[in-house]
Motif scaffolding. Sequence first.
Motif, PDB file in Angstrom:
ATOM      1  N   PHE A  17      93.387  -2.216  49.616  1.00 12.41           N
ATOM      2  CA  PHE A  17      94.149  -3.130  50.465  1.00 12.41           C
ATOM      3  C   PHE A  17      93.244  -3.687  51.557  1.00 12.41           C
ATOM      4  O   PHE A  17      92.412  -2.980  52.130  1.00 12.41           O
ATOM      5  CB  PHE A  17      95.321  -2.411  51.137  1.00 12.41           C
ATOM      6  CG  PHE A  17      96.380  -1.919  50.192  1.00 12.41           C
ATOM      7  CD1 PHE A  17      97.282  -2.786  49.616  1.00 12.41           C
ATOM      8  CD2 PHE A  17      96.484  -0.556  49.884  1.00 12.41           C
ATOM      9  CE1 PHE A  17      98.272  -2.328  48.755  1.00 12.41           C
ATOM     10  CE2 PHE A  17      97.462  -0.091  49.038  1.00 12.41           C
ATOM     11  CZ  PHE A  17      98.361  -0.979  48.461  1.00 12.41           C
ATOM     12  N   ASN A  18      93.441  -4.972  51.860  1.00 10.15           N
ATOM     13  CA  ASN A  18      92.853  -5.593  53.039  1.00 10.15           C
ATOM     14  C   ASN A  18      94.013  -5.871  53.989  1.00 10.15           C
ATOM     15  O   ASN A  18      94.796  -6.803  53.779  1.00 10.15           O
ATOM     16  CB  ASN A  18      92.135  -6.888  52.668  1.00 10.15           C
ATOM     17  CG  ASN A  18      91.543  -7.597  53.888  1.00 10.15           C
ATOM     18  OD1 ASN A  18      91.871  -7.280  55.030  1.00 10.15           O
ATOM     19  ND2 ASN A  18      90.687  -8.585  53.646  1.00 10.15           N
ATOM     20  N   LEU A  23      89.727  -2.808  55.507  1.00  5.70           N
ATOM     21  CA  LEU A  23      89.875  -2.322  54.140  1.00  5.70           C
ATOM     22  C   LEU A  23      90.406  -0.883  54.107  1.00  5.70           C
ATOM     23  O   LEU A  23      89.979  -0.029  54.890  1.00  5.70           O
ATOM     24  CB  LEU A  23      88.538  -2.387  53.403  1.00  5.70           C
ATOM     25  CG  LEU A  23      87.957  -3.788  53.185  1.00  5.70           C
ATOM     26  CD1 LEU A  23      86.601  -3.689  52.495  1.00  5.70           C
ATOM     27  CD2 LEU A  23      88.917  -4.640  52.349  1.00  5.70           C
ATOM     28  N   PHE A  24      91.343  -0.630  53.191  1.00 10.22           N
ATOM     29  CA  PHE A  24      91.894   0.700  52.968  1.00 10.22           C
ATOM     30  C   PHE A  24      91.895   0.962  51.470  1.00 10.22           C
ATOM     31  O   PHE A  24      92.174   0.060  50.670  1.00 10.22           O
ATOM     32  CB  PHE A  24      93.337   0.805  53.484  1.00 10.22           C
ATOM     33  CG  PHE A  24      93.466   0.683  54.975  1.00 10.22           C
ATOM     34  CD1 PHE A  24      93.424   1.808  55.790  1.00 10.22           C
ATOM     35  CD2 PHE A  24      93.635  -0.569  55.571  1.00 10.22           C
ATOM     36  CE1 PHE A  24      93.542   1.685  57.162  1.00 10.22           C
ATOM     37  CE2 PHE A  24      93.755  -0.689  56.937  1.00 10.22           C
ATOM     38  CZ  PHE A  24      93.711   0.444  57.740  1.00 10.22           C
ATOM     39  N   GLU A  54      90.543  -5.703  42.120  1.00 10.38           N
ATOM     40  CA  GLU A  54      90.540  -6.706  43.183  1.00 10.38           C
ATOM     41  C   GLU A  54      91.255  -6.157  44.419  1.00 10.38           C
ATOM     42  O   GLU A  54      92.065  -5.217  44.334  1.00 10.38           O
ATOM     43  CB  GLU A  54      91.234  -7.987  42.695  1.00 10.38           C
ATOM     44  CG  GLU A  54      90.471  -8.691  41.580  1.00 10.38           C
ATOM     45  CD  GLU A  54      91.153  -9.980  41.138  1.00 10.38           C
ATOM     46  OE1 GLU A  54      92.192 -10.343  41.759  1.00 10.38           O
ATOM     47  OE2 GLU A  54      90.663 -10.615  40.184  1.00 10.38           O
ATOM     48  N   VAL A  55      90.969  -6.762  45.563  1.00  9.24           N
ATOM     49  CA  VAL A  55      91.555  -6.315  46.835  1.00  9.24           C
ATOM     50  C   VAL A  55      92.852  -7.083  47.092  1.00  9.24           C
ATOM     51  O   VAL A  55      92.910  -8.303  46.941  1.00  9.24           O
ATOM     52  CB  VAL A  55      90.567  -6.538  48.003  1.00  9.24           C
ATOM     53  CG1 VAL A  55      91.201  -6.149  49.331  1.00  9.24           C
ATOM     54  CG2 VAL A  55      89.297  -5.732  47.770  1.00  9.24           C
ATOM     55  N   ILE A  56      93.897  -6.337  47.506  1.00 10.50           N
ATOM     56  CA  ILE A  56      95.200  -6.943  47.809  1.00 10.50           C
ATOM     57  C   ILE A  56      95.296  -7.168  49.316  1.00 10.50           C
ATOM     58  O   ILE A  56      95.127  -6.225  50.105  1.00 10.50           O
ATOM     59  CB  ILE A  56      96.349  -6.032  47.343  1.00 10.50           C
ATOM     60  CG1 ILE A  56      96.265  -5.814  45.828  1.00 10.50           C
ATOM     61  CG2 ILE A  56      97.697  -6.629  47.717  1.00 10.50           C
ATOM     62  CD1 ILE A  56      97.240  -4.789  45.313  1.00 10.50           C
ATOM     63  N   PRO A  62      96.391  -3.477  61.121  1.00 11.55           N
ATOM     64  CA  PRO A  62      95.723  -2.343  60.462  1.00 11.55           C
ATOM     65  C   PRO A  62      95.745  -1.049  61.276  1.00 11.55           C
ATOM     66  O   PRO A  62      95.485   0.026  60.737  1.00 11.55           O
ATOM     67  CB  PRO A  62      94.288  -2.843  60.291  1.00 11.55           C
ATOM     68  CG  PRO A  62      94.093  -3.823  61.396  1.00 11.55           C
ATOM     69  CD  PRO A  62      95.421  -4.505  61.569  1.00 11.55           C
ATOM     70  N   THR A  63      96.076  -1.149  62.565  1.00 12.61           N
ATOM     71  CA  THR A  63      96.052   0.031  63.439  1.00 12.61           C
ATOM     72  C   THR A  63      96.946   1.149  62.922  1.00 12.61           C
ATOM     73  O   THR A  63      96.623   2.332  63.050  1.00 12.61           O
ATOM     74  CB  THR A  63      96.490  -0.355  64.862  1.00 12.61           C
ATOM     75  OG1 THR A  63      95.630  -1.389  65.357  1.00 12.61           O
ATOM     76  CG2 THR A  63      96.437   0.848  65.795  1.00 12.61           C
TER      77      THR A  63
END
Length: 309
Positions: A17-18, A23-24, A54-56, A62-63
């Motif tokens: 995930f973005n 990024l996570f 791929e990145v979602i 994001p905190t």
Amino acid sequence: MITVAGVSIDKTTPVNFNVGGTLFATSLATVFKCPQSILCRVVEMQIKQIQKEEVIFIDRNPTYFGCLLDYLRTSRYNAPIGVNTKALLEEAEFFNIKPLVQLIQDEPEMTRCDIINIINSCYDYPRLQGIWMSRLNFTGLDLSCALFNYSNLSRTIFKMATINQASFSGCNLEFSSVDSCIGSNCVFNRAKVTNAIFTDNQLYECQAYCTNFSNSNLSNTSFACSDLKGSKFIGAILYGCDFSHCDIAHCDFTNAKFDQTSNLSCTITKETVFENSNYEVAINKKNWKKPKQIRTKGKISSIPGMIIG
């Protein structure tokens, strides 16, 4: 293997995930620990992109996202130091992670250590009104004269605590455990004490009018000489419960359970409801004496300078 949107895929497949530029990485197994969440819906819609690694992208702060993933990984919530709990709750609600939402909402505003520090630093009586203290453990504490009015004390534990003259007016004590406490002259007016364990307490001369004790277990609790006007005991277990010399006018004991050790002697029962209860088996004598603790209160002892009671 798990099936996502008709696609059979290894549950250890990584998901990237973005979130707001950060990024996570986690796994499908972690995401699907909460099937009703928004994350699951996103993954279902993006399953082909996940297969391609791929990145979602998710446009959120994001905190707090890492805290959400940590909960999904462990099924445990530990309040992060320095994190805004209200903002975290908002994110948990947005992603529809309902178990985490409940845990955050139930988190007490104070700890047991905080309570002890307040008690030890008070010059008169602890003021704890209007505070969220759900699930706290008050076992063994001396809470005499403490003011808990309108606080949330649901699922708390009061075992062998001293609550003489303490006030719980308007409190939520639902699902709490109040056991083996001593509390003469304490106050529970208009409190909610439903579905609670409220056993083996000595609560002489207390005030608990318009209090809801429905579906609670009050076995062996003594309310002797108390004001209980207008309170509800619907479906309550009252084995060995002492109501002697109490004002139980306008109380509702519908479906309440008494036994031969329950005591209704010398009570005021104006317009009291006993529908579908077995109150007839309880002790009910016109000349029942008040408890010795009340009869001897304030009497002068034969020993100079000593007061009995």
